[in-house]
Motif scaffolding. Sequence first.
Motif, PDB file in Angstrom:
ATOM      1  N   HIS A 141     -23.126  23.716  16.493  1.00 55.25           N
ATOM      2  CA  HIS A 141     -22.616  23.613  14.662  1.00 55.25           C
ATOM      3  C   HIS A 141     -23.199  25.001  13.988  1.00 55.25           C
ATOM      4  CE1 HIS A 141     -23.743  19.463  15.177  1.00 55.25           C
ATOM      5  NE2 HIS A 141     -24.022  19.834  16.775  1.00 55.25           N
ATOM      6  N   GLU A 142     -23.486  26.087  15.071  1.00 56.14           N
ATOM      7  CA  GLU A 142     -23.572  27.174  14.676  1.00 56.14           C
ATOM      8  C   GLU A 142     -22.175  27.837  14.022  1.00 56.14           C
ATOM      9  OE1 GLU A 142     -25.012  32.129  15.561  1.00 56.14           O
ATOM     10  OE2 GLU A 142     -25.579  30.259  17.154  1.00 56.14           O
ATOM     11  N   LEU A 143     -20.905  27.825  15.029  1.00 53.73           N
ATOM     12  CA  LEU A 143     -19.413  28.043  14.475  1.00 53.73           C
ATOM     13  C   LEU A 143     -19.156  27.761  13.194  1.00 53.73           C
ATOM     14  CD1 LEU A 143     -18.104  28.036  17.696  1.00 53.73           C
ATOM     15  CD2 LEU A 143     -17.796  29.892  15.917  1.00 53.73           C
ATOM     16  N   ALA A 144     -19.698  25.491  13.105  1.00 51.40           N
ATOM     17  CA  ALA A 144     -19.857  25.140  11.976  1.00 51.40           C
ATOM     18  C   ALA A 144     -20.128  25.999  10.915  1.00 51.40           C
ATOM     19  CB  ALA A 144     -20.273  23.207  12.295  1.00 51.40           C
ATOM     20  N   ARG A 145     -21.385  26.151  11.047  1.00 48.95           N
ATOM     21  CA  ARG A 145     -21.674  27.079   9.735  1.00 48.95           C
ATOM     22  C   ARG A 145     -21.208  28.236   9.634  1.00 48.95           C
ATOM     23  NH1 ARG A 145     -26.950  24.683  12.111  1.00 48.95           N
ATOM     24  NH2 ARG A 145     -26.915  26.938  13.768  1.00 48.95           N
ATOM     25  N   GLN A 167     -18.125  19.025   6.811  1.00 46.86           N
ATOM     26  CA  GLN A 167     -17.283  18.826   6.895  1.00 46.86           C
ATOM     27  C   GLN A 167     -16.563  19.435   7.584  1.00 46.86           C
ATOM     28  OE1 GLN A 167     -17.313  19.905   2.451  1.00 46.86           O
ATOM     29  NE2 GLN A 167     -16.661  17.720   2.289  1.00 46.86           N
ATOM     30  N   ALA A 168     -16.862  21.182   8.185  1.00 52.98           N
ATOM     31  CA  ALA A 168     -16.615  22.069   8.387  1.00 52.98           C
ATOM     32  C   ALA A 168     -17.225  21.508  10.297  1.00 52.98           C
ATOM     33  CB  ALA A 168     -17.178  23.321   8.805  1.00 52.98           C
ATOM     34  N   LEU A 169     -17.804  20.933  10.844  1.00 53.26           N
ATOM     35  CA  LEU A 169     -18.147  20.328  11.863  1.00 53.26           C
ATOM     36  C   LEU A 169     -17.047  19.412  12.304  1.00 53.26           C
ATOM     37  CD1 LEU A 169     -19.840  20.894  14.682  1.00 53.26           C
ATOM     38  CD2 LEU A 169     -21.674  17.904  13.741  1.00 53.26           C
ATOM     39  N   ARG A 170     -16.872  18.504  10.834  1.00 54.09           N
ATOM     40  CA  ARG A 170     -15.607  16.856  11.263  1.00 54.09           C
ATOM     41  C   ARG A 170     -14.251  17.614  11.677  1.00 54.09           C
ATOM     42  NH1 ARG A 170     -19.258  14.933   7.300  1.00 54.09           N
ATOM     43  NH2 ARG A 170     -17.513  15.102   5.561  1.00 54.09           N
ATOM     44  N   ALA A 171     -14.060  19.184  10.715  1.00 57.27           N
ATOM     45  CA  ALA A 171     -13.200  19.536  10.454  1.00 57.27           C
ATOM     46  C   ALA A 171     -12.253  20.309  11.808  1.00 57.27           C
ATOM     47  CB  ALA A 171     -12.580  20.263   9.837  1.00 57.27           C
ATOM     48  N   MET A 172     -13.584  20.671  13.253  1.00 58.19           N
ATOM     49  CA  MET A 172     -12.983  21.301  14.546  1.00 58.19           C
ATOM     50  C   MET A 172     -13.687  20.163  14.863  1.00 58.19           C
ATOM     51  SD  MET A 172     -16.207  24.649  13.431  1.00 58.19           S
ATOM     52  CE  MET A 172     -16.647  24.529  15.676  1.00 58.19           C
ATOM     53  N   SER A 173     -12.291  19.193  15.042  1.00 52.02           N
ATOM     54  CA  SER A 173     -12.215  18.381  16.164  1.00 52.02           C
ATOM     55  C   SER A 173     -11.921  18.318  17.820  1.00 52.02           C
ATOM     56  CB  SER A 173     -11.369  16.829  15.278  1.00 52.02           C
ATOM     57  OG  SER A 173      -9.634  17.509  15.074  1.00 52.02           O
ATOM     58  N   THR A 174     -11.061  19.028  17.553  1.00 56.99           N
ATOM     59  CA  THR A 174     -10.440  19.456  18.751  1.00 56.99           C
ATOM     60  C   THR A 174     -11.640  20.534  19.914  1.00 56.99           C
ATOM     61  OG1 THR A 174      -9.220  21.367  18.231  1.00 56.99           O
ATOM     62  CG2 THR A 174      -8.169  19.312  18.149  1.00 56.99           C
TER      63      THR A 174
END
Length: 615
Positions: A296-300, A312-319
Amino acid sequence: MVMELLCRGGEWWPQPLGVTAAYISGTSLLLKLGSHTLVGTGRHLMLSDHAMQVLLPVKQPATREVEGIPGLRVEAIRDESAEVCLASTSGDVRLILRGVLGTRWADAIRAAADAALLAKTVPLWEQNSLDEAEREGRRSHRRRHEGGVGLAWLGSGLLRRIALFGNSSAYSIRAWISEGRWHLHLYTSRSVADHRVRHDEFLTRLIDDDCGLPLVVTRQRCSCDRAVSGSDGDLDCVFELQHRDRRTLGALHLTCRWEDTSHVDFAETLRRVGAGSHWIERVLPPPGGPAAPDRHELARGRARCTGETAPQALRAMSTPVGRHVILPAGSAQAQLESLLLSEIGSGGVDHAGWRPGEPALMISKVVGDHDSLTLHVPPRHLPKFINRSLPWHIDDGSEIFGITGLRCKISGSGVTLYRLGLPGRIDLRGITKKQWRVAVVLASSKVRETSSTAIPCWTHDPYDFTPQEKEALQKQRYEYAHDGPVLPDGLHELMSAVLRRLRILDSDPRHTGVSLWTTPYTTVPTVNIEWGTAPSLDTVAAAFQDPFLGIPGLTMSDSPYSTRVNLRQDQGAMLCLRFSAAGFWNSERADLSNQRRAVRNQQMPSINEDVEGGW
């Protein structure tokens, strides 16, 4: 024969054997090709060129032998697809080759003719009837593949199941026919765990009763125990397969090679020919580094770089998170993105309605995949974006303003930009057809204030250059080759990486504009970025060097100035960050912006209802 010939020549592929997917429909087979291959000479070749050069038939004058597929003819070219079939047949059986967006099959066929002329062979594909050498070639092929050794069914079956290779653990595939059997070599990095599990999964899918080939393993030699014991060097697991009924001719020799890839960077080579980063991270796991932060920190953090929301960023990091969270572009896609950034960045601060705190260089969100890029451009900035990116010709000169060869396709979801002859695409999302039409009108009126004879090249032919563009290409310093414009090594990739992290530059709402330009032909090719007021120089430099969100390979270089930081990349290019504490925005520029904004709203008052906040 298609399977056998497509495997020839290429050393590296963006997907296994350069084919992304195979679709079967009755008597037709559609193959979707990737972007580039790296041939043995070290040259990048578009896969459309490679396909035409190995498939179309040519005759050796001295021996009268035919190379390619005897009797193959190009029946039709439709957009990015080329339909081929065999001459003197019913015409029901056909192969459709679909290239990436921007593929120009007519150029690929001309390139095949030039290659034949250089090799002193005779092209046969323009003849309506079969040449006698082609007839003999067909008879020889029939004896080889259907009679004596029975390899046609096996090659066809492998081609129709091409996705098996993409889902394996192999980063490279080699295939050829020798000694009456098919040879398949799957190369896998020793850094991939569970060797035996990996090749067993591949074999299970290959010989599956419902979807696989009717094969059975007759002999095997496995070296996985040596890998578990820590043995160094390359290891081979070899399998011999033949038809289940043991009577049908045709055999497959499968080798799964586990290679020690720690001393070479194969991932960068694959990335340069357009391979997807998700796939690269799976088949070539990155070397160990600092522990990854919380997802979650990476997504932010990613959201601060791209303009996405954190969900949106968290969903894009699907792998699973790899070494870098923001995907790098493939080679051809990076070229397209670098050209766009050069054009929209060269204008500096946009005074026609721009306000401090608005997105840098007119882009509010940027999300990239290895072969595409999605941009969100606020509608009020569309006219400026069109003027900067799409090509315009002024009648009284030969200069082209914008990106030569750039074209657009309008759909219900937005606008797609592509460059002729260069694989890759840039999608503008969230734009209605009415907003685009109005933006084109405003852009045209702005250009014609400078020259009443300005002509938009991008409304010409969606699959060919205008005569003015062809003339300009000969004079531009960017020498246009069929596989893309030439710039110093590393500069395309660096500019693409900057574009994919563009919101780093306006992450502070106090920012007062961004300007970008390149110095490509100096001793060290450099991308220069200048911005004002905020964020601070240290903040931006640290963001671009972040081990998970930043640009790979950037290291601090000496700089004698307190307002400038030089970041050198492994590939030789440099990013020069220039900070202006005073900023670019002042009362004079604010007044000019207000005046132009008022004039623009008066010219097109009806569009304001479609654009939040007006134009």
